[in-house]
Motif scaffolding. Structure first.
Motif, mmCIF file in Angstrom:
data_model
loop_
_atom_site.group_PDB
_atom_site.id
_atom_site.type_symbol
_atom_site.label_atom_id
_atom_site.label_comp_id
_atom_site.label_asym_id
_atom_site.label_seq_id
_atom_site.Cartn_x
_atom_site.Cartn_y
_atom_site.Cartn_z
ATOM 1 N N LEU A 18 56.341 35.560 17.608
ATOM 2 C CA LEU A 18 55.618 36.671 18.213
ATOM 3 C C LEU A 18 54.716 36.170 19.339
ATOM 4 O O LEU A 18 54.609 36.802 20.396
ATOM 5 N N ASP B 216 58.528 42.544 14.154
ATOM 6 C CA ASP B 216 57.216 42.433 14.788
ATOM 7 C C ASP B 216 57.329 42.342 16.307
ATOM 8 O O ASP B 216 56.504 42.912 17.043
ATOM 9 N N GLN B 217 58.337 41.631 16.794
ATOM 10 C CA GLN B 217 58.534 41.542 18.241
ATOM 11 C C GLN B 217 58.859 42.905 18.840
ATOM 12 O O GLN B 217 58.327 43.269 19.890
#
Length: 351
Positions: free
Chosen positions: A91, A146-147
């Protein structure tokens, strides 16, 4: 006159990034900048930069002059030992690139994110097949998710758009990659042949007869550019595969035939263990056949292969979404294997 695009390929030396660069170099109206830790050799269309994506200050310093970037193609990956440990560095790298380029490249049009079936929980165990882009999420941690959430939030109120590509296992010939199944199979076969052994499938019981798909790196490159340059694909994810399915019990004997080897019944063997001592033998094979002197570690992704050969469940997705929006490229998986093996031989990576 068409507008000139400038692509920033993040993870330029990997299987995915190197094929993206090769595809873009074949097109008009693209200039290319490749980012990686080890840089690369510049040519007329592509300039390489060595940058530590985990270091925000290094990113700011090395990328501050990239004011002409119109498209970011993010295919970088930082390996860690556990799923939870993957989140923070992967991330952070994406965040460092996007926030830096946003500030200096006022003409940014699109950010392309490379994902995979981990979004569907495919790495955890049996999952719903065929997987669809609309399938529900799973319990975190998962850095791919999450990215994407970061891009969704970052894009609000901005003029640029994003897309996320979800290939299966990617087939290509780039060396020094921790997830190159094709190259590992070729090295495993070459060493087995040198030892006078038949080619045995080394996976877990049950893997041999399950359905699977795969994604050719060249086809993935075309799909990535298609999604990044078509407005109807904005802010969406797409499964990208060759378009067919296979079972190892059908393909494995054909791979053995390609290497002119006998095939024997599967035998579960952790390749990380049984191939750990084969570096000296590989060096002798390189010498005997006049191969390029790549380090054994650069041509053998044993851990990843053990992972793939542990999937004792169906492993494939639904690619209709991309087809319905206009991406109609496909690849015969069996022929893909042969073509990539031929390429590895032509490059003198395998005998």
């Amino acid at each position: 006159m068409k507008q000139k695009n400038t692509a920033l390929i993040v993870g330029a030396n990997g299987v995915i990034g190197s094929n993206l660069i090769a595809h873009l170099e074949s097109l008009e109206d693209w200039e290319i900048i490749g980012l990686s830790r080890r840089g690369g050799e510049n040519n007329a269309k592509t300039t390489y930069l060595s940058v530590n994506l985990l270091d925000a200050e290094d990113c700011k310093e090395k990328l501050k002059g990239l004011t002409a970037i119109t498209h970011i193609f993010y295919a970088a990956y930082q390996h860690e030992d556990t799923w939870a440990e993957l989140v923070a560095p992967n991330l952070a790298m994406l965040t460092n690139v996007v926030t830096t380029i946003e500030k200096v490249a006022t003409g940014l049009v699109h950010i392309s994110l490379m994902q995979g079936y981990k979004v569907y929980g495919a790495h955890l165990g049996p999952f719903k097949t065929p997987a669809k882009e609309t399938d529900g999420g799973h319990m975190p941690p998962e850095f791919n998710v999450d990215q994407q959430m970061f891009l969704e939030k970052q894009q609000i109120g901005k003029s640029w758009t994003w897309s996320a590509l979800r290939p299966s296992v990617v087939g290509g010939t780039a060396i020094g990659n921790p997830m190159n199944l094709i190259l590992t199979i070729a090295v495993y076969a070459s060493i087995s042949k040198t030892l006078g052994l038949p080619l045995r499938f080394p996976g877990k019981p049950g893997v041999y007869d399950k359905l699977m798909d795969i994604t050719d790196a060249g086809l993935l490159a075309k799909a990535t550019i298609w999604a990044a340059t078509n407005p109807q694909c904005a802010n969406q994810a797409f499964n990208i595969t060759n378009g067919d399915l296979f079972r190892w019990n059908d393909l494995w004997p054909k791979i053995a035939h390609y290497f002119e080897m006998e095939v024997a019944p599967p035998l579960t063997m952790p390749l990380q263990t049984v191939m750990a001592d084969k570096a000296p033998l590989w060096a002798k094979i390189q010498e005997q056949y006049g191969l390029e002197k790549h380090l054994y570690e650069q041509v053998s992704s044993w851990a990843f292969s053990d992972f793939v050969f542990s999937w004792d469940y169906d492993f494939f997705s639904d690619g209709n979404k991309a087809r319905l929006l206009g991406f109609h490229e496909f690849m015969d998986t069996e022929q893909m294997f042969y073509s990539l093996f031929d390429e590895l031989r032509a490059k003198k990576i395998i005998p």
